[in-house]
Write an enzyme that holds these catalytic residues in place. Structure first.
Site, PDB file in Angstrom:
ATOM      1  N   ASP A   1      27.876  33.984  49.583  1.00  0.00           N
ATOM      2  CA  ASP A   1      28.927  33.554  50.513  1.00  0.00           C
ATOM      3  C   ASP A   1      28.737  32.083  50.861  1.00  0.00           C
ATOM      4  O   ASP A   1      29.696  31.322  50.999  1.00  0.00           O
ATOM      5  CB  ASP A   1      28.874  34.417  51.787  1.00  0.00           C
ATOM      6  CG  ASP A   1      30.211  34.494  52.508  1.00  0.00           C
ATOM      7  OD1 ASP A   1      31.109  33.693  52.196  1.00  0.00           O
ATOM      8  OD2 ASP A   1      30.355  35.351  53.393  1.00  0.00           O
TER       9      ASP A   1
ATOM     10  N   CYS B   1      34.931  30.770  53.133  1.00  0.00           N
ATOM     11  CA  CYS B   1      35.578  31.601  52.123  1.00  0.00           C
ATOM     12  C   CYS B   1      36.680  30.762  51.496  1.00  0.00           C
ATOM     13  O   CYS B   1      37.493  30.171  52.213  1.00  0.00           O
ATOM     14  CB  CYS B   1      36.165  32.864  52.742  1.00  0.00           C
ATOM     15  SG  CYS B   1      37.121  33.833  51.552  1.00  0.00           S
TER      16      CYS B   1
HETATM   17  P1  HMG Z   1      43.656  38.764  38.648  1.00  0.00           P
HETATM   18  O1  HMG Z   1      44.020  37.404  38.135  1.00  0.00           O
HETATM   19  O2  HMG Z   1      44.698  39.578  39.321  1.00  0.00           O
HETATM   20  O3  HMG Z   1      42.917  39.661  37.533  1.00  0.00           O
HETATM   21  O4  HMG Z   1      42.425  38.561  39.609  1.00  0.00           O
HETATM   22  P2  HMG Z   1      43.195  40.027  36.072  1.00  0.00           P
HETATM   23  O5  HMG Z   1      42.553  41.368  35.882  1.00  0.00           O
HETATM   24  O6  HMG Z   1      44.628  39.834  35.730  1.00  0.00           O
HETATM   25  O7  HMG Z   1      42.313  38.969  35.257  1.00  0.00           O
HETATM   26  C1  HMG Z   1      42.627  37.590  35.177  1.00  0.00           C
HETATM   27  C2  HMG Z   1      41.542  36.872  34.404  1.00  0.00           C
HETATM   28  O8  HMG Z   1      40.292  36.952  35.098  1.00  0.00           O
HETATM   29  C3  HMG Z   1      41.289  37.482  33.028  1.00  0.00           C
HETATM   30  O9  HMG Z   1      40.854  36.408  32.184  1.00  0.00           O
HETATM   31  C4  HMG Z   1      40.133  38.400  33.273  1.00  0.00           C
HETATM   32  O10 HMG Z   1      39.356  38.659  32.130  1.00  0.00           O
HETATM   33  C5  HMG Z   1      39.324  37.622  34.288  1.00  0.00           C
HETATM   34  P3  HMG Z   1      41.860  35.750  31.125  1.00  0.00           P
HETATM   35  O11 HMG Z   1      42.329  36.878  30.283  1.00  0.00           O
HETATM   36  O12 HMG Z   1      42.978  35.126  31.948  1.00  0.00           O
HETATM   37  O13 HMG Z   1      40.994  34.736  30.448  1.00  0.00           O
HETATM   38  N1  HMG Z   1      38.524  38.497  35.155  1.00  0.00           N
HETATM   39  C6  HMG Z   1      37.209  38.356  35.362  1.00  0.00           C
HETATM   40  N2  HMG Z   1      36.303  37.504  34.885  1.00  0.00           N
HETATM   41  C7  HMG Z   1      35.023  37.665  35.292  1.00  0.00           C
HETATM   42  N3  HMG Z   1      34.626  38.619  36.161  1.00  0.00           N
HETATM   43  C8  HMG Z   1      35.508  39.485  36.659  1.00  0.00           C
HETATM   44  C9  HMG Z   1      36.862  39.376  36.258  1.00  0.00           C
HETATM   45  N4  HMG Z   1      37.967  40.066  36.567  1.00  0.00           N
HETATM   46  C10 HMG Z   1      38.976  39.517  35.881  1.00  0.00           C
HETATM   47  N5  HMG Z   1      35.104  40.423  37.514  1.00  0.00           N
HETATM   48  C11 HMG Z   1      40.401  39.326  40.645  1.00  0.00           C
HETATM   49  C12 HMG Z   1      41.835  39.666  40.288  1.00  0.00           C
HETATM   50  C13 HMG Z   1      39.899  40.370  41.627  1.00  0.00           C
HETATM   51  C14 HMG Z   1      39.542  39.339  39.372  1.00  0.00           C
HETATM   52  C15 HMG Z   1      40.379  37.909  41.259  1.00  0.00           C
HETATM   53  O14 HMG Z   1      41.323  37.845  42.291  1.00  0.00           O
HETATM   54  C16 HMG Z   1      39.036  37.521  41.795  1.00  0.00           C
HETATM   55  O15 HMG Z   1      38.074  37.356  41.042  1.00  0.00           O
HETATM   56  N6  HMG Z   1      38.929  37.366  43.107  1.00  0.00           N
HETATM   57  C17 HMG Z   1      37.667  37.073  43.734  1.00  0.00           C
HETATM   58  C18 HMG Z   1      37.893  36.303  44.983  1.00  0.00           C
HETATM   59  C19 HMG Z   1      36.572  36.012  45.630  1.00  0.00           C
HETATM   60  O16 HMG Z   1      35.515  36.052  45.012  1.00  0.00           O
HETATM   61  N7  HMG Z   1      36.615  35.689  46.935  1.00  0.00           N
HETATM   62  C20 HMG Z   1      35.442  35.364  47.681  1.00  0.00           C
HETATM   63  C21 HMG Z   1      34.523  36.523  47.847  1.00  0.00           C
HETATM   64  S1  HMG Z   1      35.076  37.658  49.086  1.00  0.00           S
HETATM   65  C22 HMG Z   1      34.496  36.987  50.539  1.00  0.00           C
HETATM   66  O17 HMG Z   1      33.961  35.927  50.568  1.00  0.00           O
HETATM   67  C23 HMG Z   1      34.645  37.810  51.778  1.00  0.00           C
HETATM   68  C24 HMG Z   1      33.306  38.409  52.258  1.00  0.00           C
HETATM   69  O18 HMG Z   1      32.339  37.412  52.449  1.00  0.00           O
HETATM   70  C25 HMG Z   1      33.560  39.135  53.582  1.00  0.00           C
HETATM   71  C26 HMG Z   1      34.309  38.219  54.559  1.00  0.00           C
HETATM   72  O19 HMG Z   1      33.723  37.238  55.031  1.00  0.00           O
HETATM   73  O20 HMG Z   1      35.483  38.513  54.764  1.00  0.00           O
HETATM   74  C27 HMG Z   1      32.754  39.437  51.251  1.00  0.00           C
HETATM   75 MG    MG Z   2      32.132  36.177  54.153  1.00  0.00          MG
END
Ligand code: HMG
Ligand code: MG
Length: 305
Positions: A15, A239
């Site tokens: 994070d 974030c």
């Molecule tokens: P999407 O674009 O809807 O997914 O994203 P998709 O399935 O259509 O895939 C798009 C592309 O991403 C594809 O690649 C996939 O292969 C690739 P392309 O064909 O275009 O080359 N892909 C991945 N690559 C690596 N690892 C993966 C993966 N999945 C798909 N796992 C998705 C949907 C969920 C993947 C995207 O929105 C995403 O990765 N989001 C993450 C956002 C994030 O990390 N946010 C910060 C963390 S959460 C946070 O901080 C909150 C927390 O701290 C609690 C709080 O404080 O609230 C936990």
């Molecule tokens: Mg967080």
């Protein structure tokens, strides 16, 4: 009711660093984890197996996990929003995975590009595959105390997600104040909803400190018997999908409070301050943590450079 021992889940490498604009070299991420485990951190959220297009800073998750020289008794966790992420995390040998949903539709869309219900459906095979591999699944609920897009969030909205997470077999419920607007009574009200469905040992708090409320919120949770909190060394972070949100509450500040209250954390504060100074130095700024600033200033007086 106040626990005698509290476990802090160190989320600085994940994070904390995910929001850094400039790429942090893999070797520095690994060294940070090494310093944290040397300071006594036993739960470390080390990486995110997410889309590198969404969060470029976490693109080296597999390399980070592979480079860590694991310490006995330390558990390493990573974020896995979908099966692809889970596959990467399992291949990397994590001990625990984190699926993350939101209490609001708007944040769910911005953060993981789907509705709340779609995210929960997506987690079902993730939970099944993780359990089949003997890996624990933690669920995080973002925006449990406020949303950057929707504004106020009700405890009922959060409870709906808690119930759904429990229903699909998620082992642990993390309540996250993503934008740090929660205050102690509100934090307790939401935690009580989580405690209605999960045992106290499987509920944790994740407080960003944007409005300076995190320590007060943690104290309010301790009063409910909650003994697990996510914290970030040096107060690193934010974030990428919550503009203006600052880092999680600093681990040093929480450790100082806990030890002052006679609550054991298992963490050596001096070594933790060293880790905070190390990563802050690499990032070119002073630690946000008040306790690190104070202790580093005190060291400066004792041993002028
Ligand atoms: P999407 O674009 O809807 O997914 O994203 P998709 O399935 O259509 O895939 C798009 C592309 O991403 C594809 O690649 C996939 O292969 C690739 P392309 O064909 O275009 O080359 N892909 C991945 N690559 C690596 N690892 C993966 C993966 N999945 C798909 N796992 C998705 C949907 C969920 C993947 C995207 O929105 C995403 O990765 N989001 C993450 C956002 C994030 O990390 N946010 C910060 C963390 S959460 C946070 O901080 C909150 C927390 O701290 C609690 C709080 O404080 O609230 C936990
Ligand atoms: Mg967080």
């Amino acid at each position: 009711m106040i626990p005698a021992r509290v476990t802090l889940v160190e989320v600085g490498p994940r994070d904390g660093l995910q929001n850094e604009a400039r790429p942090v070299p893999t070797a520095h991420k690994i060294e940070l984890v090494h310093r944290l485990q040397a300071a006594g951190c036993t739960e470390i959220e080390a990486a995110s197996f997410v889309s590198p297009k969404w969060v470029p800073q976490m693109a080296d998750a597999a390399a980070v996990m592979a480079g860590i020289v694991r310490a006995p008794g330390v558990r390493y966790a990573a974020l896995t929003p979908n099966l692809k992420g889970l596959e990467g995390a399992l291949a990397a040998g994590v001990d625990e995975v984190v699926v993350f949903a939101a209490a609001t539709e708007a944040f769910s869309r911005r953060n993981i590009n789907c509705s709340i219900d779609e995210s929960l459906e997506r987690f079902v095979p993730v939970v099944q595959a993780a359990h089949a591999a003997g890996v624990k699944v933690r669920g995080a609920i973002s925006c449990a105390l406020g949303c950057p897009y929707q504004g106020a969030v009700s405890a009922g909205e959060v409870e709906r997600v808690v119930v759904a997470m429990k229903g699909i077999g998620i082992d642990h419920c993390g309540i996250a104040d993503t934008i740090g607007t929660g205050t102690p009574r509100a934090a307790q009200a939401v935690m009580e909803r989580a405690l209605a469905h999960y045992p106290p040992a499987e509920v944790s708090g994740h407080f960003h400190d944007t409005y300076g409320q995190a320590l007060a919120n943690i104290l309010a949770c301790l009063e409910l018997g909650i003994a697990r909190f996510d914290t970030s060394v040096a107060g690193l972070g934010g974030c990428p999908y919550a503009k203006g949100a600052s880092g999680n509450v600093a681990t040093e500040d929480v450790v100082f409070m806990l030890h002052g209250m006679g609550i054991d954390s298992g963490i050596d504060l001096d070594a933790l301050v060293d880790a905070a100074a190390f990563i802050s130095g690499l990032l070119g700024r002073a630690p946000v943590a008040r306790v690190s600033r104070a202790l580093l200033a005190k060291r400066e007086v004792a041993e002028p450079a």
